[in-house]
Write a protein that holds these residues in place. Structure first.
Motif, PDB file in Angstrom:
ATOM      1  N   ALA A 188      78.141  10.969  15.442  1.00  0.00           N
ATOM      2  CA  ALA A 188      77.352  11.489  16.426  1.00  0.00           C
ATOM      3  C   ALA A 188      77.205   9.742  17.253  1.00  0.00           C
ATOM      4  O   ALA A 188      77.326  10.262  18.524  1.00  0.00           O
ATOM      5  CB  ALA A 188      76.513  12.549  16.574  1.00  0.00           C
ATOM      6  N   LEU A 189      76.198   9.214  16.702  1.00  0.00           N
ATOM      7  CA  LEU A 189      75.386   8.404  17.473  1.00  0.00           C
ATOM      8  C   LEU A 189      76.367   6.834  17.242  1.00  0.00           C
ATOM      9  O   LEU A 189      76.285   6.417  18.553  1.00  0.00           O
ATOM     10  CB  LEU A 189      74.346   7.184  16.110  1.00  0.00           C
TER      11      LEU A 189
ATOM     12  N   SER B 282      79.651   7.836  18.626  1.00  0.00           N
ATOM     13  CA  SER B 282      80.212   7.993  20.013  1.00  0.00           C
ATOM     14  C   SER B 282      79.511   7.959  21.409  1.00  0.00           C
ATOM     15  O   SER B 282      79.807   7.737  21.762  1.00  0.00           O
ATOM     16  CB  SER B 282      80.657  10.243  19.034  1.00  0.00           C
ATOM     17  N   LEU B 283      77.920   8.523  20.930  1.00  0.00           N
ATOM     18  CA  LEU B 283      76.952   8.147  21.898  1.00  0.00           C
ATOM     19  C   LEU B 283      77.339   7.363  22.561  1.00  0.00           C
ATOM     20  O   LEU B 283      76.887   6.860  23.587  1.00  0.00           O
ATOM     21  CB  LEU B 283      75.834   9.038  21.665  1.00  0.00           C
ATOM     22  N   LEU B 284      76.928   6.449  22.201  1.00  0.00           N
ATOM     23  CA  LEU B 284      77.367   4.808  21.740  1.00  0.00           C
ATOM     24  C   LEU B 284      78.565   4.698  22.512  1.00  0.00           C
ATOM     25  O   LEU B 284      78.110   3.734  24.006  1.00  0.00           O
ATOM     26  CB  LEU B 284      77.081   3.957  20.926  1.00  0.00           C
TER      27      LEU B 284
ATOM     28  N   VAL C  61      80.029   6.447  24.679  1.00  0.00           N
ATOM     29  CA  VAL C  61      79.973   7.138  26.424  1.00  0.00           C
ATOM     30  C   VAL C  61      79.379   6.314  27.057  1.00  0.00           C
ATOM     31  O   VAL C  61      79.173   6.347  28.405  1.00  0.00           O
ATOM     32  CB  VAL C  61      79.202   8.011  25.702  1.00  0.00           C
ATOM     33  N   ILE C  62      78.410   6.050  26.220  1.00  0.00           N
ATOM     34  CA  ILE C  62      76.990   4.918  27.394  1.00  0.00           C
ATOM     35  C   ILE C  62      78.015   4.186  27.362  1.00  0.00           C
ATOM     36  O   ILE C  62      78.228   3.116  28.645  1.00  0.00           O
ATOM     37  CB  ILE C  62      76.101   4.691  26.751  1.00  0.00           C
TER      38      ILE C  62
ATOM     39  N   CYS D 281      81.148   3.749  28.132  1.00  0.00           N
ATOM     40  CA  CYS D 281      81.990   3.363  29.432  1.00  0.00           C
ATOM     41  C   CYS D 281      81.735   3.786  30.617  1.00  0.00           C
ATOM     42  O   CYS D 281      82.176   3.728  31.695  1.00  0.00           O
ATOM     43  CB  CYS D 281      82.646   4.987  28.804  1.00  0.00           C
TER      44      CYS D 281
END
Length: 185
Positions: free
Chosen positions: A31-32, A34-36, A38-39, A41
């Motif tokens: 999850a971390l 994936s969040l990184l 997304v940020i 991008c």
């Protein structure tokens, strides 16, 4: 059998908890990450939009700058032309100050010449040198005309005279050359 089954389930429970705790850690890491991603991008998209807007602004400013550069070059050319004209004027004025334009010779009537000769009596010429001519530079000292002469002949106001070889040389005001020569009769 029930006891065995219970023991078996109890033995499996702690293992399941351990596995679920590891799965939770793996899930959190995923999850971390994936969040990184997304940020990153989102930051890339924002940076690309900023770059495009800056490129647009630069091209707009360049379009505005080109007429200004043209104007500046015209003003520079006009300034250079004006300076060249000023320099030419200064050179012309310097040349005319060094070599003033020739003035028309001083013309006196017979009565005026007679009046000057009555007040100024030159001694006869002794030298065999040629008499000075109109337009020659005056050499030596000059004497202002007497006031009775300048009152009767206003052309001679401020003029000076000198005597050379029996001739009266007349020089106008602010002149350094002979303007009239009254020779002997």
């Amino acid at each position: 059998m029930g006891a065995l089954w219970r023991r078996h389930i109890e033995d499996d429970l702690p293992k399941t908890r351990t596995i679920s705790q590891g799965a939770n850690v793996n899930g959190i890491v995923i999850a971390l990450v994936s969040l990184l991603v997304v940020i990153i991008c989102a930051g890339t998209v924002i940076a690309l939009r900023q770059i495009r807007s800056l490129e647009t602004e630069i091209s707009t400013l360049q379009r505005e700058l080109s007429p200004l550069k043209e104007r500046l070059s015209r003003f520079d050319l006009a300034e250079k032309t004006r300076q060249a004209e000023e320099k030419a004027r200064e050179e012309r004025s310097k040349r005319t100050a060094d070599n003033p334009p020739p003035q028309a010779p001083l013309s006196l009537s017979r009565e005026e010449i007679q009046l000057v000769r009555e007040y100024i009596k030159p001694a006869p010429g002794i030298s065999s040198a040629a008499a000075p001519a109109v337009g020659d530079p005056i050499v030596g000292t000059t004497i202002p005309f007497p006031s009775p002469v300048t009152e009767k002949v206003p052309k001679l106001l401020g003029a000076k005279f000198a005597i050379r070889n029996g001739a009266i040389l007349i020089v106008r005001r602010d002149s350094h050359q002979i303007d009239a020569v009254l020779g002997t009769n």
